[in-house]
Design a protein around this motif. Structure first.
Motif, mmCIF file in Angstrom:
data_model
loop_
_atom_site.group_PDB
_atom_site.id
_atom_site.type_symbol
_atom_site.label_atom_id
_atom_site.label_comp_id
_atom_site.label_asym_id
_atom_site.label_seq_id
_atom_site.Cartn_x
_atom_site.Cartn_y
_atom_site.Cartn_z
ATOM 1 N N VAL A 86 18.466 -12.831 143.110
ATOM 2 C CA VAL A 86 18.853 -12.876 141.701
ATOM 3 C C VAL A 86 20.231 -12.255 141.530
ATOM 4 N N GLU A 87 20.862 -12.620 140.451
ATOM 5 C CA GLU A 87 22.141 -12.039 140.074
ATOM 6 C C GLU A 87 21.965 -11.378 138.718
ATOM 7 N N ILE A 88 22.337 -10.107 138.640
ATOM 8 C CA ILE A 88 22.286 -9.364 137.390
ATOM 9 C C ILE A 88 23.693 -9.388 136.801
ATOM 10 N N VAL A 89 23.812 -9.873 135.570
ATOM 11 C CA VAL A 89 25.094 -9.968 134.890
ATOM 12 C C VAL A 89 25.127 -8.907 133.797
ATOM 13 N N MET A 90 26.171 -8.062 133.803
ATOM 14 C CA MET A 90 26.349 -7.047 132.763
ATOM 15 C C MET A 90 27.568 -7.444 131.934
ATOM 16 N N GLN A 91 27.369 -7.599 130.621
ATOM 17 C CA GLN A 91 28.426 -8.098 129.744
ATOM 18 C C GLN A 91 29.071 -7.009 128.897
ATOM 19 N N THR A 92 28.307 -6.023 128.494
ATOM 20 C CA THR A 92 28.808 -4.998 127.570
ATOM 21 C C THR A 92 28.272 -3.636 127.990
ATOM 22 N N GLY A 93 28.670 -2.599 127.266
ATOM 23 C CA GLY A 93 28.126 -1.261 127.497
ATOM 24 C C GLY A 93 29.150 -0.321 128.100
ATOM 25 N N THR A 94 28.788 0.952 128.136
ATOM 26 C CA THR A 94 29.604 1.982 128.758
ATOM 27 C C THR A 94 28.796 2.544 129.927
ATOM 28 N N ILE A 95 29.190 2.134 131.130
ATOM 29 C CA ILE A 95 28.439 2.443 132.346
ATOM 30 C C ILE A 95 29.095 3.606 133.072
ATOM 31 N N SER A 96 28.285 4.568 133.533
ATOM 32 C CA SER A 96 28.831 5.687 134.311
ATOM 33 C C SER A 96 28.530 5.549 135.800
ATOM 34 N N GLN A 97 27.441 4.830 136.151
ATOM 35 C CA GLN A 97 27.107 4.673 137.571
ATOM 36 C C GLN A 97 26.181 3.476 137.753
ATOM 37 N N VAL A 98 26.414 2.750 138.846
ATOM 38 C CA VAL A 98 25.522 1.661 139.245
ATOM 39 C C VAL A 98 25.156 1.902 140.705
#
Length: 85
Positions: A27-39
């Motif tokens: 699967v592919e996880i797509v992130m479009q928005t948000g304020t991310i500090s760590q993945v």
């Protein structure tokens, strides 16, 4: 992003949010928005940090988990690919 593949919305819960790939497919996880500090990608007993990019995408093999820490919840969706290989 993928006009020929259906994207499904992912309901994001409290940070750090974990998405476990239990589909049996890549699967592919797509992130479009948000304020991310760590993945962080987790595979078995191993884990490693991933690049933070909005918009961005992350491939997960069956059994992988993606952990996302954030201050503003990301908009996330899932694209299933045809096989686990």
């Amino acid at each position: 992003i993928y006009p020929f593949k259906t994207r499904s919305a992912i309901t994001v819960t409290a940070s750090p949010f974990q998405f476990a790939n239990t589909t049996g497919r890549v699967v592919e996880i797509v992130m479009q928005t948000g304020t991310i500090s760590q993945v962080r990608k987790i595979r078995g007993a191993d884990s490693w940090l991933q690049p933070i990019a909005i918009p961005g995408n992350h491939l997960l093999l069956p059994g992988d988990t993606l952990e996302v820490s954030y201050s503003v919840a990301p908009g996330m969706s899932l694209v299933q690919h045809n096989s686990a290989s």
